[in-house]
Design an enzyme around this catalytic site. Sequence first.
Site, PDB file in Angstrom:
ATOM      1  N   LEU A 138      19.576   3.665 -16.979  1.00  0.00           N
ATOM      2  CA  LEU A 138      18.948   4.917 -16.554  1.00  0.00           C
ATOM      3  C   LEU A 138      20.000   5.874 -15.982  1.00  0.00           C
ATOM      4  CD1 LEU A 138      15.833   3.373 -14.771  1.00  0.00           C
ATOM      5  CD2 LEU A 138      16.036   4.150 -17.128  1.00  0.00           C
ATOM      6  N   PRO A 139      19.615   7.152 -15.787  1.00  0.00           N
ATOM      7  CA  PRO A 139      20.621   8.116 -15.334  1.00  0.00           C
ATOM      8  C   PRO A 139      21.218   7.843 -13.944  1.00  0.00           C
ATOM      9  CG  PRO A 139      18.750   9.258 -16.323  1.00  0.00           C
ATOM     10  CD  PRO A 139      18.370   7.811 -16.203  1.00  0.00           C
ATOM     11  N   LYS A 199      33.142   0.633 -10.761  1.00  0.00           N
ATOM     12  CA  LYS A 199      32.846   1.598 -11.837  1.00  0.00           C
ATOM     13  C   LYS A 199      33.192   3.037 -11.412  1.00  0.00           C
ATOM     14  CE  LYS A 199      30.894   3.765 -15.282  1.00  0.00           C
ATOM     15  NZ  LYS A 199      31.577   3.950 -16.555  1.00  0.00           N
ATOM     16  N   THR A 211      25.023   3.617 -14.028  1.00  0.00           N
ATOM     17  CA  THR A 211      26.023   3.894 -12.984  1.00  0.00           C
ATOM     18  C   THR A 211      25.305   4.584 -11.835  1.00  0.00           C
ATOM     19  OG1 THR A 211      27.708   4.227 -14.667  1.00  0.00           O
ATOM     20  CG2 THR A 211      28.215   5.027 -12.453  1.00  0.00           C
ATOM     21  N   LYS A 264      27.764  13.577 -11.512  1.00  0.00           N
ATOM     22  CA  LYS A 264      27.088  12.576 -10.661  1.00  0.00           C
ATOM     23  C   LYS A 264      28.073  11.496 -10.213  1.00  0.00           C
ATOM     24  CE  LYS A 264      25.564   9.151 -12.699  1.00  0.00           C
ATOM     25  NZ  LYS A 264      25.141   7.955 -13.371  1.00  0.00           N
TER      26      LYS A 264
END
Length: 296
Positions: free
Chosen positions: A65-66, A171, A96, A246
């Site tokens: 998902l976003p 990440k 992420t 983001k």
Amino acid sequence: MQRIAFIGLGNMGGPMAANLLKAGKQVKVFDLVQAAIDPLVAAGATQAASALDAVADVDCVVSMLPAGKHVRGLFMGEEGIIAKVNSGTLLIDCSTIDADSARAVAAEAQSKGIDFVDAPVSGGTAGAQAGTLTFICGGSETAVERARDVLDIMGANVFRAGDSGAGQVAKICNNQLLAVLMVGTSEALQLGIDNGLDPKVLSDIMKVSSGGNWTLEKYNPCPGVMEQTPASHGYQGGFMTDLMVKDLGLASEAALSSQSSAPMGALARSLYQAHARAGNGKADFSSIFNYFSRKD
Ligand code: NAD
């Protein structure tokens, strides 16, 4: 693990779920967008009516998902997945997101005796399609070992960075570096073009010289230099600028809380934010190349 629910079938989740199907897994899929579901159903997946419908009677749930709010909304609370799945179900989130959200979801899962692994990925859409992603996991050793069964199908490398949330920290360190490399590569290529060089020739030179990096090898930002890159397809698909903004926000929050010095990340964030605000949020992040190109 034979029965898998896959939730979030966008640029990354779609090809990842397709690889599970190719490996003979039974895959139930759900996304908010029907157009994202259709190709998976055509490839043999079962369409679920909702996320909760997808996770009934599966061995493993994978989500892609976003951002953190989507992941918390999907897994947590009375109507979340954790409240509904059998205790033996393994939960893997490949999105992420901020490490705090990953830790909060993991803690809620653990309180019900359910294993949750944060497993963000590196490798881009090409890696998702080829099944060569790198998974950067956070969670107990046992949970990450369990997850390998499914992750090995979609990726070439599975790392355990540490306990819950550690995958997300690793990440964002990687993506901060990626943003800096993409901006620097774009700037250098444009400098060469402005001074009369062919970007293909310059890319070939830099790729095997001391400036060589992943963006030159796999993801050249200059249109026409590499055939398969988003740059050569109008910067469509790939990794959206909004998502890079983001990730750089997550990196900058992490730097603030640990009082780390991260001036390169801050500059890259500022450039990407300006690029998104100029109307490029949905374009691939390599479109930052256009920020440097001459308009005269
Ligand atoms: P995307 O926007 O293409 O896909 C996200 C999908 O999630 C969409 O199809 C959307 O409809 C769906 N979705 C959102 N909320 C949902 C919900 N509640 N239930 C079901 N479906 C829902 O994004 P993407 O490029 O696939 O990226 C997904 C994640 O992977 C992001 O966290 C991103 O940062 C990360 N990532 C992307 C890349 C890349 O190259 N695109 C590489 C590495 C990591």
